[in-house]
Design a protein around this motif. Structure first.
Motif, PDB file in Angstrom:
ATOM      1  N   GLY A 150       0.824  -1.202   0.000  1.00 34.73           N
ATOM      2  CA  GLY A 150       0.000   0.000   0.000  1.00 34.73           C
ATOM      3  C   GLY A 150       0.862   1.257   0.000  1.00 34.73           C
ATOM      4  O   GLY A 150       0.580   2.226  -0.717  1.00 34.73           O
ATOM      5  N   LEU A 164       2.388   1.914  -3.352  1.00 42.34           N
ATOM      6  CA  LEU A 164       1.366   2.401  -4.288  1.00 42.34           C
ATOM      7  C   LEU A 164       1.057   3.872  -4.018  1.00 42.34           C
ATOM      8  O   LEU A 164       0.906   4.671  -4.942  1.00 42.34           O
ATOM      9  CB  LEU A 164       0.078   1.569  -4.152  1.00 42.34           C
ATOM     10  N   GLN A 165       1.004   4.204  -2.740  1.00 46.94           N
ATOM     11  CA  GLN A 165       0.685   5.592  -2.378  1.00 46.94           C
ATOM     12  C   GLN A 165       1.704   6.564  -2.957  1.00 46.94           C
ATOM     13  O   GLN A 165       1.351   7.568  -3.561  1.00 46.94           O
ATOM     14  CB  GLN A 165       0.683   5.691  -0.859  1.00 46.94           C
ATOM     15  N   ASP A 208      -4.907   7.051   1.177  1.00 43.72           N
ATOM     16  CA  ASP A 208      -4.808   5.770   1.911  1.00 43.72           C
ATOM     17  C   ASP A 208      -5.961   4.845   1.518  1.00 43.72           C
ATOM     18  O   ASP A 208      -5.772   3.660   1.246  1.00 43.72           O
ATOM     19  CB  ASP A 208      -4.970   6.015   3.421  1.00 43.72           C
ATOM     20  N   CYS A 219      -5.617   3.337  -1.929  1.00 46.08           N
ATOM     21  CA  CYS A 219      -4.639   2.226  -1.970  1.00 46.08           C
ATOM     22  C   CYS A 219      -5.187   1.004  -1.239  1.00 46.08           C
ATOM     23  O   CYS A 219      -4.946  -0.136  -1.667  1.00 46.08           O
ATOM     24  CB  CYS A 219      -3.306   2.664  -1.380  1.00 46.08           C
ATOM     25  N   LYS A 226      -5.789  -2.905  -2.801  1.00 43.55           N
ATOM     26  CA  LYS A 226      -5.310  -4.155  -2.178  1.00 43.55           C
ATOM     27  C   LYS A 226      -6.450  -4.994  -1.607  1.00 43.55           C
ATOM     28  O   LYS A 226      -6.252  -6.158  -1.282  1.00 43.55           O
ATOM     29  CB  LYS A 226      -4.329  -3.840  -1.021  1.00 43.55           C
TER      30      LYS A 226
END
Ligand SMILES: Cc1cc2nc3c(=O)[nH]c(=O)nc-3n(C[C@H](O)[C@H](O)[C@H](O)COP(=O)(O)OP(=O)(O)OC[C@H]3O[C@@H](n4cnc5c(N)ncnc54)[C@H](O)[C@@H]3O)c2cc1C
Length: 417
Positions: free
Chosen positions: A280, A283-284, A331, A334, A338
């Motif tokens: 995560g 990705l952020q 947040d 992401c 997931k």
């Protein structure tokens, strides 16, 4: 009077007839099939390529609602190597040897076993030729509607008499190929218990708001089955989206028991990690680097464009730029990448499911698959309470169970003479 009559010329019925006649040419074996040819289902397996086995033979690839020890019991028959298909020793035969002898050369694609021709139809043709060569009597377009027993003799449709009957009629899935569940009735009439039957290896219907927009999308994901919030199983591989459902091999493998859970009013969801290779946090920071992009465009740098649009829509960020999202909002994006959840409302039915889970209880059979309720009655293949994952496991069960029963019949016949 026949020595053995086999009902159903699908994968298991044909293999049982071949295994009997190969070892004892004088045995009078009759194979009955209601279609006008053998292996109607077999000919469409593996998308027409017939995935007839798998080199990964771990028992965890099979399911049974009967006690697992009953299943293991069947697998541990003397002198027969169910699990080690390829690494067999001289005194252990597997269905692999039988297939080669009857003209099905085998090849491997990763762990999946296929006929070398890559055509299911050539397997059916080889079976036909070998049945002919071994002089097995076959009656096509013969619909068995009744099986009774008078003293030691089975009577089929009031006109065929046989010392032994093998029920090889398949389950309830894909009834257009002939498997309409008739075998369950026969076995029930001889005192057997049938466990609950469910469609398995099938698509899962979802009420996800944007599912129509995702039709045709294919993604590689880590996919989990969540039941009342608990993760039950996980699979990795391709998921395919249709206009109202999730499909693909990993969804098929998660589909077993879903109907049962839904009937029990449990909440069933599919959770997907659409980006399993990245955390995560990674990705952020990647998405944040496209601060002046619309969110859906930044997402489509990572995942399928249609999914990117659907996620932005779902989170109500359709026209927002990445820089307009605060840290918590990013947040959340992401987290969705997931942990994307799809509520499941139903499964495919028996018309579309590849197999039936559940069946005739295994603990009512001996190790050799003879009924413990009725001497001389056998059951093989999908009619029994065993089902496997996608990947060749169901055909390997059909073939192997047929050989187990054939060996038992031969052993009994030998003991009598
Ligand atoms: C689309 C599809 C793809 C599949 N692909 C694969 C794959 O690649 N690999 C794999 O391992 N498994 C696959 N499977 C599952 C596999 O085909 C089955 O598990 C297997 O065929 C079961 O064999 P069986 O002999 O028990 O039953 P079946 O193959 O269903 O044969 C039963 C036979 O009995 C006959 N019969 C039934 N009732 C009567 C009656 N009353 N009188 C006379 N005859 C009767 C039927 O007509 C039929 O021919 C697939 C299934 C489907 C539907």
């Amino acid at each position: 009077m026949y020595d053995v009559t086999i009902i159903g010329a699908g994968a298991s019925g044909v293999m049982c007839a071949l295994a009997l006649k190969e070892k004892n040419k004088s045995l009078k074996v009759l194979l009955l099939e209601k279609n006008d040819k053998l292996g109607k289902k077999l000919s469409i397996t593996g998308n027409g390529r017939c995935n007839l086995g798998n080199t990964n033979t771990d028992i965890s690839n099979f399911n049974s609602d009967s006690n697992l020890s009953d299943f293991k019991n069947v697998l541990e028959v003397d002198n027969f190597d169910f699990l080690n298909v390829l690494d067999n020793t001289d005194d252990m035969e597997s269905y692999y040897d039988y297939l080669i002898r009857c003209g099905v050369l085998i090849t491997k694609e990763k762990e999946y076993l296929y006929p070398y021709s890559m055509q299911a139809i050539t397997v059916c043709k080889s079976f036909e030729r070998y049945l002919n060569y071994l002089n097995v009597a076959v009656k096509y377009s013969y619909d068995v509607v009744k099986v009774t027993k008078n003293k030691d003799v089975f009577i089929i449709n009031d006109d065929i008499k046989s010392k032994v009957v093998v029920v090889a009629t398949g389950g309830k899935s894909y009834p257009k190929t002939g498997s309409t569940g008739f075998g369950y009735n026969v076995l029930k009439s001889f005192g057997h218990t049938i466990t609950d039957l469910y469609p398995s290896l099938t698509h899962l219907k979802t009420d996800y708001k944007h599912i129509k927009d995702l039709q045709g999308v294919r993604v590689n994901a880590v996919t989990s089955l969540s039941v009342d919030g608990w993760i039950e199983k996980q699979e990795e591989g391709q998921v395919q989206f249709t206009h109202d459902a999730l499909s693909g091999i990993c969804i098929f493998n998660l589909s077993r028991d879903v109907k049962k859970y839904l009937n029990e009013n449990k909440t069933v969801k599919i959770k997907m990690d659409l980006v399993p290779d990245y955390s995560g946090l990674e990705l952020q920071s990647y998405i944040a680097s496209f601060s002046s992009y619309k969110l859906q465009d930044a997402l489509s740098c990572i995942i399928n464009n249609k999914l990117a649009v659907a996620i932005a829509k779902e989170l109500k960020y359709t026209n927002m730029l990445v820089k307009e999202l605060n840290k918590n909002e990013l947040d959340g994006v992401c987290f969705t990448l997931k942990n994307m959840y799809f509520n499941i409302t139903d499964t495919g039915d028996f018309n579309t499911a590849q197999i039936t889970s559940g069946g005739v209880k295994l603990d009512e059979f001996t190790k050799g698959l003879e009924s413990s309720k009725c001497k001389g009655l056998y059951a093989v293949g999908e009619v029994l309470d065993v089902d496997g994952k996608c990947g060749g496991y169901n055909l390997s069960w059909a073939f192997n169970s047929a050989i187990i029963a054939a060996n038992d019949i031969l052993r009994r016949d030998h003991e009598k003479s």
